[in-house]
Design a protein around this motif. Structure first.
Motif, PDB file in Angstrom:
ATOM      1  N   TYR A   1       5.047  -3.115  -1.301  1.00 60.36           N
ATOM      2  CA  TYR A   1       6.142  -2.421  -1.920  1.00 60.36           C
ATOM      3  C   TYR A   1       6.272  -1.005  -1.188  1.00 60.36           C
ATOM      4  O   TYR A   1       7.312  -0.454  -1.439  1.00 60.36           O
TER       5      TYR A   1
ATOM      6  N   ASP B   1       9.790   0.425  -2.416  1.00 59.36           N
ATOM      7  CA  ASP B   1      10.927  -0.536  -2.762  1.00 59.36           C
ATOM      8  C   ASP B   1      10.578  -0.929  -4.407  1.00 59.36           C
ATOM      9  O   ASP B   1       9.664  -1.847  -4.427  1.00 59.36           O
TER      10      ASP B   1
ATOM     11  N   LEU C   1      10.155  -4.659  -5.207  1.00 62.64           N
ATOM     12  CA  LEU C   1       8.951  -5.138  -4.749  1.00 62.64           C
ATOM     13  C   LEU C   1       7.735  -4.695  -5.735  1.00 62.64           C
ATOM     14  O   LEU C   1       6.949  -5.581  -6.013  1.00 62.64           O
ATOM     15  N   LYS C   2       7.887  -3.466  -6.281  1.00 59.98           N
ATOM     16  CA  LYS C   2       6.857  -2.815  -7.111  1.00 59.98           C
ATOM     17  C   LYS C   2       6.802  -3.726  -8.537  1.00 59.98           C
ATOM     18  O   LYS C   2       5.924  -3.769  -8.881  1.00 59.98           O
TER      19      LYS C   2
ATOM     20  N   SER D   1      13.113  -9.537  -2.805  1.00 60.72           N
ATOM     21  CA  SER D   1      13.667  -8.594  -2.017  1.00 60.72           C
ATOM     22  C   SER D   1      15.148  -8.906  -1.417  1.00 60.72           C
ATOM     23  O   SER D   1      15.414 -10.188  -1.511  1.00 60.72           O
TER      24      SER D   1
END
Length: 193
Positions: free
Chosen positions: A82, A98, A101-102, A107
């Motif tokens: 992330y 990002d 992603l976190k 994505s």
């Protein structure tokens, strides 16, 4: 009241004593708490709203320093996925995260609506990559409820400080400090600083 001769050293010593200079021309000093009480009311209860996938989030406007488009990102080895890397923001190296992603979302390629929200939390400056920024809005305290607790189901709302009700819409309000610090210890983001 401190003297005005050697103001830079005086300001540093006042900061170390928990006092901050305000109105240096007048030589007026007030405590951090007094300054907080005098913050322009227009910043209190204000949130920057942004979208991730189909969800709407809000971040306290006091953390936001600027909003920029996606910049060229330099990847870093051995960091969580992330953390997309670092950007050069007017000579300052800033790690970028990002948020899809976190938050364990799929994505997607960045587009012209993708933004980087540059925030400052304690001494850390970082960029949060989001799908889009939608608006700045006011959410009064009575319209914010705590996130539901479902620890028995394994659901944790560790990044959400509250849920803001705006008309018929819901905004998930981020706890900026918990994005970077979990259980009192710095996450990998601190090492990128």
């Amino acid at each position: 009241m401190p003297h005005t001769h050697g103001r830079a050293n005086s300001n540093v010593s006042q900061l170390q004593k928990g006092r901050c200079p305000v109105g240096a021309v007048r030589g007026v000093y007030m405590s951090i708490d007094e300054q907080w009480d005098n913050i322009d009311d227009s910043q209190q209860n204000r949130y920057l709203a942004f979208a991730l996938d189909e969800e709407d989030y809000g971040i306290d406007i006091r953390y936001v320093t600027e909003i920029i488009g996606v910049q060229p990102i330099t990847r870093l080895p051995e960091v969580p996925k992330y953390i997309k890397g670092i950007i050069n923001l007017r000579g300052k190296v800033v790690p970028v995260i990002d948020m899809r992603l976190k938050f364990h979302k799929e994505s997607v390629p960045y587009n012209d609506r993708t933004c980087v929200i540059v925030i400052e939390v304690q001494e850390l400056t970082a960029g949060l990559i989001v799908d889009s920024v939608t608006e700045v809005l006011t959410i009064e305290g009575f319209s914010i409820v705590p996130p539901p607790e479902h620890s028995s189901m394994g659901v944790q709302n560790k990044y959400i400080s509250g849920i803001g009700r705006v008309g018929n819409e819901i905004k998930l309000l981020l706890d900026c400090e918990k994005i970077f610090y979990e259980e009192g210890s710095p996450e990998e983001t601190r090492e990128v600083k």
